[in-house]
Design a protein around this motif. Sequence first.
Motif, mmCIF file in Angstrom:
data_model
loop_
_atom_site.group_PDB
_atom_site.id
_atom_site.type_symbol
_atom_site.label_atom_id
_atom_site.label_comp_id
_atom_site.label_asym_id
_atom_site.label_seq_id
_atom_site.Cartn_x
_atom_site.Cartn_y
_atom_site.Cartn_z
ATOM 1 N N LEU A 5 0.851 -1.183 0.000
ATOM 2 C CA LEU A 5 0.000 0.000 0.000
ATOM 3 C C LEU A 5 0.893 1.241 0.000
ATOM 4 N N ARG A 8 -1.206 5.817 -0.864
ATOM 5 C CA ARG A 8 -2.644 5.805 -0.590
ATOM 6 C C ARG A 8 -2.973 6.388 0.784
ATOM 7 N N GLU A 11 -6.369 8.333 0.770
ATOM 8 C CA GLU A 11 -7.523 7.457 0.632
ATOM 9 C C GLU A 11 -7.743 6.621 1.893
ATOM 10 N N ARG A 12 -6.647 6.204 2.518
ATOM 11 C CA ARG A 12 -6.783 5.398 3.733
ATOM 12 C C ARG A 12 -7.436 6.215 4.848
ATOM 13 N N LEU A 40 -6.307 -1.624 0.103
ATOM 14 C CA LEU A 40 -6.700 -0.462 0.888
ATOM 15 C C LEU A 40 -7.684 -0.879 1.981
ATOM 16 N N LEU A 138 -10.715 5.095 -6.313
ATOM 17 C CA LEU A 138 -9.262 4.969 -6.337
ATOM 18 C C LEU A 138 -8.754 5.251 -7.741
#
Length: 788
Positions: A5, A8, A11-12, A40, A138
């Motif tokens: 990962l 990101r 987004e996380r 994710l 995403l």
Amino acid sequence: MNAPLIGRDTERTRLHDGLRPGGARVLNVTGPRGVGKTALMRSVLELASRDFSDIRQLELHGDDPGDALAAVRDVLAQMPVTPPAERGGRSLLVLHRGDRLAPVAPQLVELAAHDGALTVLVESVPELRADGCAGLLLEPLGADAASELFRRSAASVGAGIDDAPETDELIARICDSVDRNPLAIELAACRLSFLSLAVLEAVLSDPRRALGVLTAPLGAGPDVAGVGDLVLASQRMSSEQAQHLLELLAVFRGPFTLEAMEAVSDGVVSHCYDALGELLDLRLVELDPGHDDGHFRLSRLVHGFADDRLEASGRAAEARDRHAAHYAGLARRAAVAVEDADEDAARETLGDAFAECLAALTWLGDRAPGSALRLSADLGWDAHRRGEIQPLERLMGELCASGVGDPSTRRDALLWLVQLESWGPASADRAQLIAARVAEAVELARETRETRDEQLPLLQALRSQYVAYASVGDAAAAVAAVTEGHRLALELGHTRWAGRFEISLASMHSNLRQPEQAAEYATAGLERARRTDDRRTIVHAALVLHSLPATAVAHPEQLVPLESALVMSRELDDAQRELGVLATLAVTAVQRGDASAAARWIRARQQRLRRLDLLYGLPISVMLAVEVAELRGDLRTGARLHGAVAAHAEALLAIMAPAHAALYRRALESMRMQLGRTGFDAGVAAGATLGRDGTLLALATYLDEIDDTSPAAGADAPNRSAEALTAREAQVLALLVRGLRNKEIATDLRITPKTVMHHTGAIYRKLGVRNRAEAATAAARQGLVPLD
């Protein structure tokens, strides 16, 4: 196949915030295939696990939106209803491959809204559009993150990459050629174990083979490449045998063993272990993280491609027939062990293949109904143990009604159908049908009894007859069945069966208010169970003996503690016995005046029960809570809870242990006297209007008021220390690093290729790697092999 990962963080954080209380009912993580949606979600779930008391995951199959929605309903029906105001009492349902839910997104939101403590997290390529559904798209990775991911993935397979500017530019072009898709980047980088950067860029610059086509939608037309091109590019680097094996592995719904792989590839792939090794090296197959004993799986992405290829090959029906034959054989061997009262051997034989067996049963249903009936009968014991009754009961009932199957198959199917139906809440309404079925099954079992093994089904039939009659309160018929079974078991010298029938006789004598006889039979049955290490019967004996008056038990110091019985039932993964032990623990707590402990045991029972529709299900938990309410002086709550189950109470009291039934009747009488008849009746009337969901919520709320000491869900699991390689695994690793194939390693070590593959899987798991290139790198770094 899980990409690191990288890139990101934003987004996380957004997804984690969306899972907090007060967020949307449905969260949808969407984006192209391979963009990292699953990675994710996995990362965020690790962070958010403490916020939920119950987390379920479901992978959807098929193309019909209605079937997908029905599968979601089935899972929701098994999740606990918890009060939304209680911190830590929230539930999360995670749905994978949610594309087929797009047309029914509003209905999904409506389902989620029924439980105020529930959040649904969906992974899909198309966006789910509905009020109450929040989406997180995403996008492809940024340029810097894509390059970092490429370098990390290359390092994992031992490919050294310098930091020269021209190398950075080459990596950037490679990442751009695959649309900076994380999965495509990782798959491209792992090719550096046998391709140079320049050659890799040239391969990817060819539009017909570019991994960038990964993000194009499936079925977009002949001029638009799809996800298959990515795997085709990988396949061209593998042998024809590996390509065929990948297609065949699509028949598995989930993880598979080496033995299962052998079965489906027999006669098609000549060197299946070498082929599997190739697929592991190309990351098209991976070790299943949920098992420590050599289970493998295809990622969802690769599985879809392989399934399409299998269907197009014309070999799908043959492969599914071999799959069904393998699991039907496993189930048959397990069922034979159950007939011999050896469920431990049956569990070892069948393992966790229940889901694959159900898939095989569905396949056989239309093609070979007789074989389907045989398989359904052989799965009856495992469905009963798991409490997963409804799917098998429905299929078995339809097949029995159709008249298919030879006499022995029909006998076994009827026996297990009776037991499954007898455990359901509608058993009283089906009493005549159940009686007819069990009578036919017993008659079929009596027809062939020449050898000892041929008489074992009659023991099973008499046991089923006892269960059927006992569940509807026909004590005389139940005693007759169990007495005949006990006599036959003694004649055959079958110690385990004799002990089981003795415990059943003890249970019946207890219900008939004959505690001394009950204690005598229970003690004898317990002794037999201990001699044969029959843990199921040991647990059953503990339940009976602990329900008897202390004066009836001659040697109370020899009783199995209920806490020990609970551990045994959980080790056996036996839902019915675990529910019984938890109920008895709650009763014992009430008897000693410990309302808080009783509430904890009832809560544990509800967590195990979920929403399964079982005869000894929700009503028993509610009746236990009524006893707790009377103990605490919560009289109106107790009357209301009694009203919720009053329609079932008398039927259940008739088959309860007398001491437990007397405790409940005393609690009702005490509440009636203290509230007065008018007040008591008003509470009962209020409870009668609750309905099932209202009863679940009222029970959960009351238990939480009593007991707020339950441990937080999602506590960190202890870290697993690194396991050392065995001497044989070290030998296999050394030969793997030298580049030998499985067949060559097998010849060198004088073992079979299958054993080599078992050792290889163990090596990968212990080193935390996914292919032989990563294994070689990890082994060199850890000093397990010399660096050349």
